[in-house]
Design an enzyme around this catalytic site. Structure first.
Site, PDB file in Angstrom:
ATOM      1  N   ASP A 378       0.821  -1.203   0.000  1.00 54.58           N
ATOM      2  CA  ASP A 378       0.000   0.000   0.000  1.00 54.58           C
ATOM      3  C   ASP A 378       0.858   1.258   0.000  1.00 54.58           C
ATOM      4  OD1 ASP A 378      -2.686   0.255  -0.322  1.00 54.58           O
ATOM      5  OD2 ASP A 378      -3.148   0.624   1.781  1.00 54.58           O
ATOM      6  N   ASP A 431      -8.572  -2.927   2.152  1.00 54.60           N
ATOM      7  CA  ASP A 431      -8.476  -2.291   3.461  1.00 54.60           C
ATOM      8  C   ASP A 431      -9.441  -2.910   4.467  1.00 54.60           C
ATOM      9  OD1 ASP A 431      -6.622  -0.536   2.353  1.00 54.60           O
ATOM     10  OD2 ASP A 431      -8.191   0.822   1.664  1.00 54.60           O
TER      11      ASP A 431
END
Length: 529
Positions: A378, A431
């Site tokens: 990420d 997420d």
């Protein structure tokens, strides 16, 4: 690691967690900056709105971006005077203009010279402002490199090629075009972001507790004979248990696919994603609805029907499948409508729940490998990828194909309710899925060890997930809306919380090498004894 006989009081963990969260807040707070009053090359660039009037009739409103050397732009349109717009001559605004532009806003094409030169030329001609029209459909930041204070006292903004075509069409028709430029601010806290936060936390908690939510009450022997689902062996065969190698390969595959999306982003590529999303979402919604119905009504699935090519199934399952397919088709048909986010979120949540029932982490060792890889994934694709691709790959992919208006469906989104810029707050499936795998593991671990909510791990990790998501939104605000890698905050707040609790409770070694099968055999032996 063998579990000790003494369970640590959960309140003793709070100081350690407070230190971690406090450090994160401190790091984030250092990124905040105040707007300066002087004009420099490194002033803050802001998004602007440009209201247009043609022959006194208000038309559409364009969006743009101010230059880093622009004069300060008012935050509201109240009390501002409209300024007539005219094309610069020469059009590139790189040399002395042939006419006086006192009180006018100059329109110039991008190219042939620096943005700062265009601003100084327009200001020398008396222009009250400068609008640079880009040669493409996106908007780039206009910057410069001088270190000293500048003598630019006019507003300088850029609009897209489409916006320039709108102005050109109005001016070419001989109409009087007037502009008003202002930079409205987004609210500090938008209810849409709060709703998305609540949606994500609820989803990860419900997905982790899904087996308990859909657990049926009294058993029915006749129904059990007709339904193959209660067969525990079949359920175990459907579960994919991840290994450390699987975790690494998964993240590498995700990176490869992300680069392909970035390089070949187009409407047809997004259509492929939409098809795969709908297939998975239909299956996920079907399994969720069927599980809920069976948990509440044990006799609802007794009637069977024979479906050509698919064999025998229950009538209830068939009806649910038809409903799910109709729901997905309706969403695809209306995916560009203002209300389409509702259908997308419902499909996405069902898909997330189904995935978290299919994939499981066996212990904290695998969880650490997976979440650490996802953590670096990420950060790299949001913050570091611009060094190699000139854009943030993750943010570019999340924006979808701007030319066609298509966006990738693998996100939860909620409209920004009171934001003058509109748009949506979004959160990627990863997420929720990555931390959700860890939370699902803690549910199974707590259940196997017969832990209460206070002595277990799940509740504390759920609180950590909620705090991590709050930190994400705080960082989003402090960094002026720049897209954030949510796992940068979620991984420390979930995995970090789990590891700290394991250390404090002297259970980290057991969590690290935990074997659910051995635990089941121990429980069976205890029950037989």
């Amino acid at each position: 690691m063998k579990r000790g006989n003494r369970i640590c009081n959960p309140s003793s963990v709070f100081p350690a967690l407070t230190v971690i969260y406090g450090v994160l807040f401190f790091i984030l707070s250092s990124t905040a900056s105040a707007d300066g009053s002087l004009t420099f090359c490194d002033n803050t660039s802001v998004s602007v709105k440009i209201k247009i009037w043609v022959d006194g009739i208000e038309g559409q409103t364009l969006e743009g971006q101010s230059a880093t050397f622009s004069a300060k732009i008012p935050k509201t349109a109240n009390g501002l005077a409209k300024q007539s717009a005219v094309f610069a001559n020469p059009l590139n605004c790189c040399s002395n203009l042939s006419s006086e532009l006192s009180g006018f806003t100059a329109l110039a094409r991008r190219g042939d010279c620096d943005y700062l030169i265009k601003a100084k030329v327009a200001q020398a001609a008396g222009a009250a402002g400068l609008v640079v029209i880009n040669d493409s459909e996106d908007i780039v930041e206009m910057s410069c490199s001088e270190k000293t204070a500048l003598d630019v006292s006019i507003s300088v903004v850029m609009i897209s090629k489409i916006g320039g075509d709108v102005l050109n069409k109005s001016l070419s028709a001989g109409g009087k075009v007037e502009l008003l430029v202002y930079a409205p601010e987004s609210p500090i806290i938008d209810p849409g972001a709060a709703c998305l936060w609540l949606m994500a936390v609820t989803t990860v908690v419900c997905a982790s507790l899904w087996p308990d939510i859909t657990k049926s009450g009294a058993t029915n022997g006749n129904y059990d004979e007709l339904s193959p689902k209660p067969n525990h062996k079949d359920n175990e065969d459907e579960i994919i248990e991840m290994s450390t190698m699987t975790a690494v390969i998964f993240v590498i595959s995700a990176s490869t696919f992300l680069v392909l999306l970035y390089l070949f982003m187009s409407s047809w590529f997004i259509w492929v994603l939409i098809v795969f999303f709908c297939l998975g979402a239909v299956e996920g919604m079907h399994s969720c609805i069927v599980a809920l119905v069976k948990s509440k009504c044990r006799g609802c699935g007794q009637k069977t029907v024979n479906v050509p090519l698919f064999g025998t199934t229950t009538a209830m399952s068939l009806l649910v499948l038809l409903f799910c397919m109709s729901f997905a088709i309706f969403w695809v048909w209306t995916r560009k409508e203002s209300y389409s986010w509702v259908g997308q979120d419902i499909l996405g949540i069902c898909l997330i729940i189904a995935v978290l029932q299919l994939a499981q982490l066996p212990n904290i060792k695998v969880a650490t490998v997976l979440l650490c890889c996802a953590f670096m994934y990420d950060i790299f694709w949001v913050f570091i990828s611009p060094l190699f691709f000139h854009d943030s790959v993750m943010i570019s992919v999340a924006q979808g194909d701007i030319s066609s208006g298509e966006s990738i469906p693998m996100v939860l989104r909620f409209p920004r309710l009171f934001d003058p810029w509109g748009g949506y707050s979004i959160l990627g499936f990863g997420d929720i899925l990555f931390p959700g795998l860890l939370l699902s593991f803690t549910v199974r671990y707590d259940k196997a060890k017969k832990r209460t909510w206070q002595s277990g791990y799940f509740v504390w990790l759920a609180i950590g997930y909620a705090c991590g998501l709050l930190l994400t939104y705080l960082a989003l605000y402090l960094m002026n809306g720049h897209g954030q890698p949510a796992l940068l905050y979620l991984v420390p707040c979930t995995l970090g919380t789990c590891i700290i609790l394991g250390l404090v409770r002297n259970e980290l070694k057991e969590l690290w090498s935990y074997n659910a099968n051995e635990s089941k055999q121990t429980l069976v032996g205890d029950e037989e004894a």
